[in-house]
Write a protein that holds these residues in place. Sequence first.
Motif, PDB file in Angstrom:
ATOM      1  N   GLY A   1     -34.145 101.879  48.388  1.00 44.55           N
ATOM      2  CA  GLY A   1     -34.577 103.105  47.725  1.00 44.55           C
ATOM      3  C   GLY A   1     -35.235 102.869  46.380  1.00 44.55           C
ATOM      4  O   GLY A   1     -35.391 103.804  45.584  1.00 44.55           O
ATOM      5  N   ALA A   2     -35.654 101.640  46.107  1.00 45.79           N
ATOM      6  CA  ALA A   2     -36.248 101.305  44.815  1.00 45.79           C
ATOM      7  C   ALA A   2     -37.698 101.794  44.719  1.00 45.79           C
ATOM      8  O   ALA A   2     -38.368 102.036  45.729  1.00 45.79           O
ATOM      9  CB  ALA A   2     -36.211  99.795  44.597  1.00 45.79           C
ATOM     10  N   ILE A   3     -38.152 101.916  43.472  1.00 45.60           N
ATOM     11  CA  ILE A   3     -39.573 102.113  43.189  1.00 45.60           C
ATOM     12  C   ILE A   3     -40.166 100.722  42.986  1.00 45.60           C
ATOM     13  O   ILE A   3     -39.755  99.993  42.082  1.00 45.60           O
ATOM     14  CB  ILE A   3     -39.788 102.969  41.933  1.00 45.60           C
ATOM     15  CG1 ILE A   3     -39.204 104.369  42.119  1.00 45.60           C
ATOM     16  CG2 ILE A   3     -41.280 103.057  41.606  1.00 45.60           C
ATOM     17  CD1 ILE A   3     -39.233 105.212  40.849  1.00 45.60           C
ATOM     18  N   VAL A   4     -41.102 100.335  43.832  1.00 43.00           N
ATOM     19  CA  VAL A   4     -41.740  99.025  43.748  1.00 43.00           C
ATOM     20  C   VAL A   4     -43.163  99.213  43.242  1.00 43.00           C
ATOM     21  O   VAL A   4     -43.934  99.988  43.817  1.00 43.00           O
ATOM     22  CB  VAL A   4     -41.758  98.322  45.124  1.00 43.00           C
ATOM     23  CG1 VAL A   4     -42.480  96.975  45.021  1.00 43.00           C
ATOM     24  CG2 VAL A   4     -40.344  98.136  45.643  1.00 43.00           C
ATOM     25  N   VAL A   5     -43.495  98.509  42.147  1.00 40.96           N
ATOM     26  CA  VAL A   5     -44.850  98.560  41.594  1.00 40.96           C
ATOM     27  C   VAL A   5     -45.409  97.138  41.621  1.00 40.96           C
ATOM     28  O   VAL A   5     -44.852  96.239  40.987  1.00 40.96           O
ATOM     29  CB  VAL A   5     -44.873  99.107  40.157  1.00 40.96           C
ATOM     30  CG1 VAL A   5     -46.317  99.341  39.711  1.00 40.96           C
ATOM     31  CG2 VAL A   5     -44.069 100.395  40.047  1.00 40.96           C
ATOM     32  N   CYS A   6     -46.484  96.946  42.358  1.00 41.61           N
ATOM     33  CA  CYS A   6     -47.029  95.605  42.576  1.00 41.61           C
ATOM     34  C   CYS A   6     -48.421  95.475  41.962  1.00 41.61           C
ATOM     35  O   CYS A   6     -49.300  96.311  42.209  1.00 41.61           O
ATOM     36  CB  CYS A   6     -47.086  95.315  44.074  1.00 41.61           C
ATOM     37  SG  CYS A   6     -47.484  93.601  44.480  1.00 41.61           S
ATOM     38  N   ASP A   7     -48.598  94.436  41.173  1.00 40.79           N
ATOM     39  CA  ASP A   7     -49.883  94.101  40.573  1.00 40.79           C
ATOM     40  C   ASP A   7     -50.698  93.340  41.616  1.00 40.79           C
ATOM     41  O   ASP A   7     -50.500  92.152  41.820  1.00 40.79           O
ATOM     42  CB  ASP A   7     -49.638  93.233  39.327  1.00 40.79           C
ATOM     43  CG  ASP A   7     -50.906  92.952  38.538  1.00 40.79           C
ATOM     44  OD1 ASP A   7     -52.010  93.215  39.054  1.00 40.79           O
ATOM     45  OD2 ASP A   7     -50.790  92.452  37.403  1.00 40.79           O
ATOM     46  N   ARG A   8     -51.576  94.049  42.298  1.00 39.46           N
ATOM     47  CA  ARG A   8     -52.403  93.607  43.423  1.00 39.46           C
ATOM     48  C   ARG A   8     -51.600  93.599  44.724  1.00 39.46           C
ATOM     49  O   ARG A   8     -50.415  93.316  44.748  1.00 39.46           O
ATOM     50  CB  ARG A   8     -53.030  92.234  43.195  1.00 39.46           C
ATOM     51  CG  ARG A   8     -53.964  92.165  42.004  1.00 39.46           C
ATOM     52  CD  ARG A   8     -54.890  90.961  42.098  1.00 39.46           C
ATOM     53  NE  ARG A   8     -55.763  90.858  40.942  1.00 39.46           N
ATOM     54  CZ  ARG A   8     -56.823  91.604  40.706  1.00 39.46           C
ATOM     55  NH1 ARG A   8     -57.162  92.527  41.584  1.00 39.46           N
ATOM     56  NH2 ARG A   8     -57.545  91.447  39.625  1.00 39.46           N
ATOM     57  N   PHE A   9     -52.337  93.912  45.805  1.00 43.04           N
ATOM     58  CA  PHE A   9     -51.737  93.856  47.143  1.00 43.04           C
ATOM     59  C   PHE A   9     -52.888  93.717  48.137  1.00 43.04           C
ATOM     60  O   PHE A   9     -53.875  93.034  47.857  1.00 43.04           O
ATOM     61  CB  PHE A   9     -50.860  95.095  47.398  1.00 43.04           C
ATOM     62  CG  PHE A   9     -49.997  95.021  48.619  1.00 43.04           C
ATOM     63  CD1 PHE A   9     -49.056  94.014  48.752  1.00 43.04           C
ATOM     64  CD2 PHE A   9     -50.122  95.942  49.648  1.00 43.04           C
ATOM     65  CE1 PHE A   9     -48.248  93.926  49.878  1.00 43.04           C
ATOM     66  CE2 PHE A   9     -49.321  95.876  50.774  1.00 43.04           C
ATOM     67  CZ  PHE A   9     -48.390  94.861  50.888  1.00 43.04           C
ATOM     68  N   MET A  10     -52.806  94.371  49.269  1.00 35.79           N
ATOM     69  CA  MET A  10     -53.758  94.144  50.357  1.00 35.79           C
ATOM     70  C   MET A  10     -55.200  94.484  49.980  1.00 35.79           C
ATOM     71  O   MET A  10     -56.142  93.860  50.476  1.00 35.79           O
ATOM     72  CB  MET A  10     -53.344  94.963  51.582  1.00 35.79           C
ATOM     73  CG  MET A  10     -53.342  96.469  51.337  1.00 35.79           C
ATOM     74  SD  MET A  10     -52.688  97.391  52.742  1.00 35.79           S
ATOM     75  CE  MET A  10     -53.199  99.061  52.269  1.00 35.79           C
ATOM     76  N   ASP A  11     -55.401  95.469  49.104  1.00 39.83           N
ATOM     77  CA  ASP A  11     -56.761  95.864  48.735  1.00 39.83           C
ATOM     78  C   ASP A  11     -57.490  94.770  47.971  1.00 39.83           C
ATOM     79  O   ASP A  11     -58.722  94.676  48.040  1.00 39.83           O
ATOM     80  CB  ASP A  11     -56.736  97.157  47.912  1.00 39.83           C
ATOM     81  CG  ASP A  11     -56.209  98.333  48.717  1.00 39.83           C
ATOM     82  OD1 ASP A  11     -56.729  98.576  49.820  1.00 39.83           O
ATOM     83  OD2 ASP A  11     -55.264  98.995  48.253  1.00 39.83           O
ATOM     84  N   SER A  12     -56.753  93.937  47.245  1.00 42.91           N
ATOM     85  CA  SER A  12     -57.408  92.834  46.542  1.00 42.91           C
ATOM     86  C   SER A  12     -57.994  91.827  47.520  1.00 42.91           C
ATOM     87  O   SER A  12     -59.090  91.310  47.296  1.00 42.91           O
ATOM     88  CB  SER A  12     -56.422  92.134  45.595  1.00 42.91           C
ATOM     89  OG  SER A  12     -56.327  92.826  44.364  1.00 42.91           O
ATOM     90  N   THR A  13     -57.301  91.560  48.604  1.00 38.42           N
ATOM     91  CA  THR A  13     -57.858  90.657  49.613  1.00 38.42           C
ATOM     92  C   THR A  13     -59.123  91.259  50.209  1.00 38.42           C
ATOM     93  O   THR A  13     -60.139  90.566  50.384  1.00 38.42           O
ATOM     94  CB  THR A  13     -56.830  90.388  50.726  1.00 38.42           C
ATOM     95  OG1 THR A  13     -55.627  89.900  50.141  1.00 38.42           O
ATOM     96  CG2 THR A  13     -57.357  89.372  51.730  1.00 38.42           C
ATOM     97  N   ARG A  14     -59.078  92.540  50.502  1.00 34.77           N
ATOM     98  CA  ARG A  14     -60.243  93.212  51.080  1.00 34.77           C
ATOM     99  C   ARG A  14     -61.428  93.194  50.108  1.00 34.77           C
ATOM    100  O   ARG A  14     -62.587  93.005  50.524  1.00 34.77           O
ATOM    101  CB  ARG A  14     -59.859  94.649  51.443  1.00 34.77           C
ATOM    102  CG  ARG A  14     -60.865  95.382  52.286  1.00 34.77           C
ATOM    103  CD  ARG A  14     -60.276  96.684  52.805  1.00 34.77           C
ATOM    104  NE  ARG A  14     -59.225  96.441  53.779  1.00 34.77           N
ATOM    105  CZ  ARG A  14     -59.439  96.182  55.069  1.00 34.77           C
ATOM    106  NH1 ARG A  14     -60.668  96.139  55.533  1.00 34.77           N
ATOM    107  NH2 ARG A  14     -58.428  95.979  55.892  1.00 34.77           N
TER     108      ARG A  14
END
Length: 208
Positions: free
Chosen positions: A89-102
């Motif tokens: 149930g955490a809030i996960v904030v990620c610096d870059r993800f799948m869109d960076s690969t695209r």
Amino acid sequence: MPGLFMTFEGGEGSGKSTQIRRLGERLRSGAREVLLTREPGGTPEAEAVRNLLVSGDVARWTPKSEALLNYAAREQHLEQVIRPALERGAIVVCDRFMDSTRAYQGHAGGCDVGFIDALEQAVVGATRPDLTLIFDLDPAVGLERARNRGDAVSEDRYERKGLDFHRKLRAGFLDILRRDPVRCRLVDASQSMDDVSQSVWNIVSRVL
């Protein structure tokens, strides 16, 4: 309470990392667990892959090889960190993800989009971000900011790819925004740091 998955995307020098830290401080004033992470990275194995991608000679990898390396790191990150946190149930904030690969390997690098689609479906699957903030900035300004940061000098492989690459990169992120306007939101990264923080909060608070 179900987890919430947010990602920050954009070109070099757009201020994502600073804004993630600021948002994290604000979110941690609430009752929910908050996890800040990054890609490539987030696990020891993925951080080792990160070092292969962000340092060394500009031409050391083909765009297809880069996509594969990114997705190898992403698989570890999802399985070991992101999915368990979302299940809690955490809030996960990620610096870059799948869109960076695209954007980096696809739009700017020329890697086949169908190949990236297949990797995304196989690895990301249903674990797609609930919200993606795309930090938009003139690439010339962003590269100048990145050069003046004074940190992570060894992680400058993409910065050295040249202005034309970064113009294609910006166009790629804007194309992602255009194709997925429900998930993605634009942040004007040319504003002052405080104004960008307020723009970020205006968007995130609606989702919360």
